[in-house]
Structures are given as C-alpha cells and as structure tokens.
Design a protein around this motif. Structure first.
Motif, PDB file in Angstrom:
ATOM      1  N   GLU A 126       5.537   1.503  -5.392  1.00  0.00           N
ATOM      2  CA  GLU A 126       6.009   2.561  -6.273  1.00  0.00           C
ATOM      3  C   GLU A 126       4.853   3.463  -6.727  1.00  0.00           C
ATOM      4  O   GLU A 126       4.971   4.699  -6.690  1.00  0.00           O
ATOM      5  CB  GLU A 126       6.698   1.947  -7.486  1.00  0.00           C
ATOM      6  CG  GLU A 126       7.385   2.941  -8.368  1.00  0.00           C
ATOM      7  CD  GLU A 126       8.145   2.264  -9.494  1.00  0.00           C
ATOM      8  OE1 GLU A 126       8.624   3.005 -10.359  1.00  0.00           O
ATOM      9  OE2 GLU A 126       8.264   1.025  -9.511  1.00  0.00           O
ATOM     10  N   GLY A 159       3.550   5.598  -3.893  1.00  0.00           N
ATOM     11  CA  GLY A 159       4.436   6.739  -3.679  1.00  0.00           C
ATOM     12  C   GLY A 159       4.167   7.855  -4.668  1.00  0.00           C
ATOM     13  O   GLY A 159       4.257   9.040  -4.325  1.00  0.00           O
ATOM     14  N   LEU A 160       3.829   7.497  -5.904  1.00  0.00           N
ATOM     15  CA  LEU A 160       3.471   8.516  -6.894  1.00  0.00           C
ATOM     16  C   LEU A 160       2.144   9.176  -6.560  1.00  0.00           C
ATOM     17  O   LEU A 160       1.985  10.389  -6.716  1.00  0.00           O
ATOM     18  CB  LEU A 160       3.396   7.897  -8.293  1.00  0.00           C
ATOM     19  CG  LEU A 160       4.721   7.470  -8.921  1.00  0.00           C
ATOM     20  CD1 LEU A 160       4.457   6.684 -10.195  1.00  0.00           C
ATOM     21  CD2 LEU A 160       5.588   8.676  -9.209  1.00  0.00           C
ATOM     22  N   ASP A 187       2.552  11.433  -3.658  1.00  0.00           N
ATOM     23  CA  ASP A 187       3.635  12.379  -3.957  1.00  0.00           C
ATOM     24  C   ASP A 187       4.747  12.318  -2.908  1.00  0.00           C
ATOM     25  O   ASP A 187       5.178  13.330  -2.363  1.00  0.00           O
ATOM     26  CB  ASP A 187       3.087  13.799  -4.086  1.00  0.00           C
ATOM     27  CG  ASP A 187       4.064  14.720  -4.796  1.00  0.00           C
ATOM     28  OD1 ASP A 187       4.851  14.210  -5.625  1.00  0.00           O
ATOM     29  OD2 ASP A 187       4.032  15.940  -4.533  1.00  0.00           O
ATOM     30  N   LEU A 188       5.195  11.095  -2.631  1.00  0.00           N
ATOM     31  CA  LEU A 188       6.306  10.885  -1.708  1.00  0.00           C
ATOM     32  C   LEU A 188       7.422  10.186  -2.481  1.00  0.00           C
ATOM     33  O   LEU A 188       7.346   8.984  -2.748  1.00  0.00           O
ATOM     34  CB  LEU A 188       5.849  10.040  -0.514  1.00  0.00           C
ATOM     35  CG  LEU A 188       6.819   9.886   0.637  1.00  0.00           C
ATOM     36  CD1 LEU A 188       7.161  11.239   1.238  1.00  0.00           C
ATOM     37  CD2 LEU A 188       6.232   8.980   1.701  1.00  0.00           C
ATOM     38  N   GLN A 189       8.430  10.946  -2.845  1.00  0.00           N
ATOM     39  CA  GLN A 189       9.474  10.438  -3.729  1.00  0.00           C
ATOM     40  C   GLN A 189      10.267   9.297  -3.094  1.00  0.00           C
ATOM     41  O   GLN A 189      10.679   8.365  -3.785  1.00  0.00           O
ATOM     42  CB  GLN A 189      10.420  11.566  -4.130  1.00  0.00           C
ATOM     43  CG  GLN A 189      11.432  11.140  -5.177  1.00  0.00           C
ATOM     44  CD  GLN A 189      12.307  12.295  -5.634  1.00  0.00           C
ATOM     45  OE1 GLN A 189      12.244  13.377  -5.079  1.00  0.00           O
ATOM     46  NE2 GLN A 189      13.110  12.039  -6.633  1.00  0.00           N
ATOM     47  N   ASP A 190      10.476   9.344  -1.782  1.00  0.00           N
ATOM     48  CA  ASP A 190      11.227   8.277  -1.124  1.00  0.00           C
ATOM     49  C   ASP A 190      10.520   6.927  -1.262  1.00  0.00           C
ATOM     50  O   ASP A 190      11.164   5.901  -1.478  1.00  0.00           O
ATOM     51  CB  ASP A 190      11.436   8.593   0.357  1.00  0.00           C
ATOM     52  CG  ASP A 190      12.398   9.739   0.585  1.00  0.00           C
ATOM     53  OD1 ASP A 190      13.159  10.058  -0.350  1.00  0.00           O
ATOM     54  OD2 ASP A 190      12.381  10.313   1.687  1.00  0.00           O
ATOM     55  N   THR A 241       8.445   6.091  -3.663  1.00  0.00           N
ATOM     56  CA  THR A 241       8.542   5.712  -5.080  1.00  0.00           C
ATOM     57  C   THR A 241       9.888   5.054  -5.367  1.00  0.00           C
ATOM     58  O   THR A 241       9.958   4.019  -6.025  1.00  0.00           O
ATOM     59  CB  THR A 241       8.362   6.953  -5.974  1.00  0.00           C
ATOM     60  OG1 THR A 241       7.108   7.543  -5.668  1.00  0.00           O
ATOM     61  CG2 THR A 241       8.404   6.577  -7.435  1.00  0.00           C
ATOM     62  N   LEU A 242      10.950   5.651  -4.859  1.00  0.00           N
ATOM     63  CA  LEU A 242      12.281   5.083  -5.063  1.00  0.00           C
ATOM     64  C   LEU A 242      12.428   3.740  -4.358  1.00  0.00           C
ATOM     65  O   LEU A 242      13.063   2.820  -4.891  1.00  0.00           O
ATOM     66  CB  LEU A 242      13.356   6.056  -4.568  1.00  0.00           C
ATOM     67  CG  LEU A 242      13.489   7.339  -5.387  1.00  0.00           C
ATOM     68  CD1 LEU A 242      14.492   8.287  -4.724  1.00  0.00           C
ATOM     69  CD2 LEU A 242      13.910   7.038  -6.803  1.00  0.00           C
TER      70      LEU A 242
END
Length: 62
Positions: free
Chosen positions: A17, A20-21, A24-27, A29-30
């Motif tokens: 997570e 991902g932050l 800067d890859l939102q997928d 992070t989710l």
C-alpha cells in the motif's frame, strides 16, 4: 494463523500500500488495502472458528 504469519502478511500488505503511494499508482495502493483487510478478516474468522470449536467440545463433555 500464528502470530508471526499474521504480522508478516499484514506488514507486506501495508508495504504494498505504501509503495503504491510512493510511486503514485492507485491500483497498487488499493490492492494493498484490500489485502490488509483480507488478512484481518481471515484472522477474525479463524479466531471465531477456534472459539466455536472450543465451545462445541466443552458442550460434549457435559
């Protein structure tokens, strides 16, 4: 689930997570957040099953 496996899986999920932050890859992070909630959910289900099993065994002894 033993304590070491629980914390390692949770740390791995949070690491994914955070990574991902950072990139800067939102997928990603989710995915990390969903995995962390999955680890928590499975742990709670296994804990509840163990308690139910102990309760069931105690009922058979009476």
């Amino acid at each position: 689930m033993n304590t070491i496996a629980y914390w390692l899986l949770l740390a791995l999920s949070f690491g994914v997570e955070v990574w991902g932050l950072v990139i800067d890859l939102q997928d990603l992070t989710l995915l990390g957040a969903i995995a962390a909630f999955g680890v928590l959910g499975v742990d709670r289900l296994l804990l509840r099953a163990d308690r139910y099993e102990e309760f069931d065994e105690a009922g058979e002894e009476s």
